[in-house]
Design a protein around this motif. Sequence first.
Motif, PDB file in Angstrom:
ATOM      1  N   GLU A   1       0.850  -1.190   0.000  1.00  0.00           N
ATOM      2  CA  GLU A   1       0.000   0.000   0.000  1.00  0.00           C
ATOM      3  C   GLU A   1       0.887   1.242   0.000  1.00  0.00           C
ATOM      4  O   GLU A   1       2.094   1.147   0.144  1.00  0.00           O
ATOM      5  N   GLY A   2       0.259   2.411  -0.150  1.00  0.00           N
ATOM      6  CA  GLY A   2       1.056   3.630  -0.165  1.00  0.00           C
ATOM      7  C   GLY A   2       0.216   4.855   0.053  1.00  0.00           C
ATOM      8  O   GLY A   2       0.058   5.340   1.181  1.00  0.00           O
ATOM      9  N   ALA A   3      -0.364   5.384  -1.025  1.00  0.00           N
ATOM     10  CA  ALA A   3      -1.182   6.594  -0.917  1.00  0.00           C
ATOM     11  C   ALA A   3      -2.399   6.376  -0.040  1.00  0.00           C
ATOM     12  O   ALA A   3      -2.893   7.302   0.587  1.00  0.00           O
TER      13      ALA A   3
ATOM     14  N   TRP B   1       5.908   5.997  -1.859  1.00  0.00           N
ATOM     15  CA  TRP B   1       5.190   5.506  -3.042  1.00  0.00           C
ATOM     16  C   TRP B   1       5.290   6.465  -4.230  1.00  0.00           C
ATOM     17  O   TRP B   1       5.249   6.038  -5.384  1.00  0.00           O
ATOM     18  N   GLU B   2       5.456   7.769  -3.949  1.00  0.00           N
ATOM     19  CA  GLU B   2       5.525   8.747  -5.040  1.00  0.00           C
ATOM     20  C   GLU B   2       6.782   8.581  -5.896  1.00  0.00           C
ATOM     21  O   GLU B   2       6.858   9.125  -6.997  1.00  0.00           O
ATOM     22  N   ARG B   3       7.742   7.833  -5.406  1.00  0.00           N
ATOM     23  CA  ARG B   3       8.943   7.580  -6.203  1.00  0.00           C
ATOM     24  C   ARG B   3       8.656   6.686  -7.401  1.00  0.00           C
ATOM     25  O   ARG B   3       9.412   6.698  -8.360  1.00  0.00           O
ATOM     26  N   GLY B   4       7.592   5.897  -7.330  1.00  0.00           N
ATOM     27  CA  GLY B   4       7.218   5.083  -8.479  1.00  0.00           C
ATOM     28  C   GLY B   4       7.009   3.618  -8.145  1.00  0.00           C
ATOM     29  O   GLY B   4       7.305   3.152  -7.036  1.00  0.00           O
ATOM     30  N   MET B   5       6.494   2.900  -9.161  1.00  0.00           N
ATOM     31  CA  MET B   5       6.146   1.500  -8.975  1.00  0.00           C
ATOM     32  C   MET B   5       7.344   0.636  -8.612  1.00  0.00           C
ATOM     33  O   MET B   5       7.247  -0.322  -7.846  1.00  0.00           O
TER      34      MET B   5
END
Length: 198
Positions: free
Chosen positions: A50-52, A71-75
């Motif tokens: 999970e992240g956002a 998570w904003e760094r990417g998949m």
Amino acid sequence: MKTGTIILSAGNSSRLGKPKQLIPYNGTTLLQNIVDIALEATKGPVLLVEGAGTYHLKPHRRLIKVVNYNWERGMGSSLKLGLNTLINQEKITNVLVLLSDQPMVSKTLIQSLILKKSENHQPIVASFYQNMPGVPAIFDQSVFQKLRSIPDKVGAKKLLLSHTEQLSLVRFDAGNIDIDSPEDLRALINSDWKHFKG
């Protein structure tokens, strides 16, 4: 072989405008649907990244949840976090990578990937759609370090495309169907895509 599963669900669904994970689907949500399928199709641990957002799911003894605060760094950052978590907690020899926004993924597809992996010596078994390999895909431990080295901004597909000589493929015609925009959601609701599930 012991296969662990990583379900990537850390994004914020910016194009859709609301959490795609909570879209109603098959009598539940898009996210719970893929979690249930993964638990049914596999015998190993199932790890949700999970992240956002964090999401309420039915508890299960094999379900693990981890939050990617970056998570904003990417998949790629979520994939590496999931892999490192599984490696540290479980003795896995393979990892199955799933996305939370591919509604056509089925138990049959996952088991076909697992069977293909057990029958050949290629380190990677990937789905094949739109004339190229993609996820869902299974990676064995011989390529774990390559997965751990991918850039944060990219997903597993970059590794698939750069190592085609190490791939076996399973056809998945509906693999291009995902939910990224309101148009995708309307198409899912209004179409007969379920006919292609498999």
